[in-house]
Design a protein around this motif. Structure first.
Motif, PDB file in Angstrom:
ATOM      1  N   LEU A 236      38.227  45.801  44.924  1.00  0.00           N
ATOM      2  CA  LEU A 236      38.331  44.371  44.572  1.00  0.00           C
ATOM      3  C   LEU A 236      39.652  44.070  43.866  1.00  0.00           C
ATOM      4  O   LEU A 236      40.131  42.936  43.903  1.00  0.00           O
ATOM      5  CB  LEU A 236      37.157  43.962  43.673  1.00  0.00           C
ATOM      6  N   CYS A 237      40.225  45.068  43.197  1.00  0.00           N
ATOM      7  CA  CYS A 237      41.468  44.854  42.437  1.00  0.00           C
ATOM      8  C   CYS A 237      42.712  44.993  43.303  1.00  0.00           C
ATOM      9  O   CYS A 237      43.824  44.690  42.857  1.00  0.00           O
ATOM     10  CB  CYS A 237      41.539  45.837  41.266  1.00  0.00           C
ATOM     11  N   GLY A 238      42.566  45.448  44.536  1.00  0.00           N
ATOM     12  CA  GLY A 238      43.724  45.654  45.395  1.00  0.00           C
ATOM     13  C   GLY A 238      44.098  44.409  46.192  1.00  0.00           C
ATOM     14  O   GLY A 238      43.322  43.456  46.286  1.00  0.00           O
ATOM     15  N   ASP A 239      45.300  44.442  46.775  1.00  0.00           N
ATOM     16  CA  ASP A 239      45.776  43.302  47.571  1.00  0.00           C
ATOM     17  C   ASP A 239      44.880  43.054  48.788  1.00  0.00           C
ATOM     18  O   ASP A 239      44.749  41.921  49.247  1.00  0.00           O
ATOM     19  CB  ASP A 239      47.203  43.566  48.060  1.00  0.00           C
ATOM     20  N   ALA A 240      44.261  44.125  49.325  1.00  0.00           N
ATOM     21  CA  ALA A 240      43.442  43.988  50.536  1.00  0.00           C
ATOM     22  C   ALA A 240      42.242  43.074  50.299  1.00  0.00           C
ATOM     23  O   ALA A 240      41.663  42.556  51.252  1.00  0.00           O
ATOM     24  CB  ALA A 240      42.966  45.361  50.995  1.00  0.00           C
ATOM     25  N   ALA A 241      41.870  42.858  49.038  1.00  0.00           N
ATOM     26  CA  ALA A 241      40.678  42.047  48.739  1.00  0.00           C
ATOM     27  C   ALA A 241      41.047  40.633  48.300  1.00  0.00           C
ATOM     28  O   ALA A 241      40.239  39.945  47.680  1.00  0.00           O
ATOM     29  CB  ALA A 241      39.849  42.743  47.655  1.00  0.00           C
ATOM     30  N   GLN A 242      42.248  40.167  48.670  1.00  0.00           N
ATOM     31  CA  GLN A 242      42.686  38.858  48.156  1.00  0.00           C
ATOM     32  C   GLN A 242      41.807  37.685  48.625  1.00  0.00           C
ATOM     33  O   GLN A 242      41.772  36.637  47.978  1.00  0.00           O
ATOM     34  CB  GLN A 242      44.155  38.588  48.496  1.00  0.00           C
ATOM     35  N   SER A 243      41.110  37.849  49.753  1.00  0.00           N
ATOM     36  CA  SER A 243      40.238  36.762  50.232  1.00  0.00           C
ATOM     37  C   SER A 243      38.818  36.865  49.695  1.00  0.00           C
ATOM     38  O   SER A 243      37.967  36.026  49.997  1.00  0.00           O
ATOM     39  CB  SER A 243      40.176  36.774  51.767  1.00  0.00           C
ATOM     40  N   ILE A 244      38.539  37.923  48.941  1.00  0.00           N
ATOM     41  CA  ILE A 244      37.177  38.116  48.420  1.00  0.00           C
ATOM     42  C   ILE A 244      37.105  37.479  47.038  1.00  0.00           C
ATOM     43  O   ILE A 244      37.679  37.986  46.072  1.00  0.00           O
ATOM     44  CB  ILE A 244      36.845  39.628  48.289  1.00  0.00           C
ATOM     45  N   THR A 245      36.436  36.346  46.924  1.00  0.00           N
ATOM     46  CA  THR A 245      36.240  35.730  45.606  1.00  0.00           C
ATOM     47  C   THR A 245      34.906  34.988  45.594  1.00  0.00           C
ATOM     48  O   THR A 245      34.432  34.544  46.642  1.00  0.00           O
ATOM     49  CB  THR A 245      37.439  34.824  45.206  1.00  0.00           C
TER      50      THR A 245
END
Ligand SMILES: NC(=O)c1ccc[n+]([C@@H]2O[C@H](COP(=O)([O-])OP(=O)(O)OC[C@H]3O[C@@H](n4cnc5c(N)ncnc54)[C@H](OP(=O)(O)O)[C@@H]3O)[C@@H](O)[C@H]2O)c1
Length: 257
Positions: A236-245
């Motif tokens: 969740l803290c990585g760039d790959a999870a930028q759309s997860i909110t």
């Protein structure tokens, strides 16, 4: 590219980092190159975890004390820069039938699990929005998604944490900040051992029976390990999870969905 490769150079706050799930999160983030400030009330526990990785630094603070949390932010951010990642993990649980729950027990459980989570993230919000970047992760629980008997204040507090997470996700959506919750089922930590002990004392069942009964709430019939929670937080803290909110991610072997 690995997820961890996107993390170095950041500064994270992990509350309750002196034990259990918080310790695993602190170590996992530190191994990914993150400077990590951990807090809790017991200095000796913080020092032990800080001794395991040079990127981890302990500051004693009680999450229910607004002035203490403000002081922690001033001290930690002066030393290692603004927090890019805040993990509100500190928590406690008791168990009593609802009709025997005292107002003091109710209030204390909400103070630590819900108000403490708010006081943990509040000082980070304005700076993250101004920098257009940030990651906030709440360690909630499956008790934030469903009811369990004999833990009414804990269930109410963890449902509150999910609501807080959703409100902050809505508020920060345009600012490059993501806000999510991880919802574990029973995890093998001191908190679980305390639950087993309480069942033994209150029901006369053996520790093995209590353990089997709690493990059976997980459809996979097992306890979650702290590292499984830490790996989800790292993602969740990585760039790959930028759309997860705005997500409440259940890590429970399928107990909730
Ligand atoms: N274990 C499970 O089965 C399970 C399942 C679902 C969710 N969770 C959640 O996971 C989180 C971590 O729990 P855990 O299992 O790792 O239990 P744990 O080992 O008992 O850890 C709880 C941590 O919170 C800290 N803490 C408690 N009250 C605090 C306060 N007022 N101020 C600052 N720190 C405080 C404790 O440190 P000090 O005592 O030193 O203050 C401790 O390090 C909690 O939010 C819990 O609700 C656990």
């Amino acid at each position: 590219m690995t997820v961890a490769a996107t993390i170095p150079g950041k500064h994270a706050l992990v509350t309750g980092g002196g034990s259990g799930v918080g310790r695993a999160i602190a170590l996992t983030l530190a191994e990914a190159g993150v400077d990590v400030t951990i807090c809790g009330r017991r200095e000796a526990e913080l020092a032990k975890v800080a001794g395991e990785n040079a990127r981890i630094h302990g500051i004693a603070a009680d999450v229910t004390n607004e002035a203490a949390m403000a002081g922690l932010y001033i001290q930690a951010e002066a030393a290692r820069g603004p927090f890019d990642i805040v993990v509100a993990n500190a928590g406690m649980a008791g168990s009593t039938p609802a009709h025997k729950t005292t107002l003091a027990d109710w209030q204390r459980t909400l103070d630590v699990n819900l108000t403490g989570a708010f006081l943990t993230v509040k000082p980070a919000l304005a700076g993250m929005a101004a920098r257009k970047s940030g990651r906030i992760v709440f360690i909630a629980s499956t008790a934030g998604l469903k009811g369990y008997a004999y833990v009414a204040p804990y269930v109410a507090a963890k449902h509150g944490v999910i609501g807080l997470m959703r409100a902050l996700a809505a508020e920060t959506a345009k600012s490059g900040v993501t806000v999510n919750a991880v919802c574990p089922g029973f995890v093998e930590t001191d908190m679980l051992e305390e639950s087993i002990q309480r069942i033994v004392e209150k029901t006369g069942r053996s520790a093995e029976q209590a353990r089997a009964s709690l493990a059976s709430t997980n459809p996979q019939g097992r306890f979650i390990q702290p590292l499984e929670i830490a790996e989800a937080v790292l993602w969740l803290c990585g760039d790959a999870a930028q759309s997860i909110t705005g997500q409440a991610i259940s890590i429970s072997g399928g107990e909730t969905w």
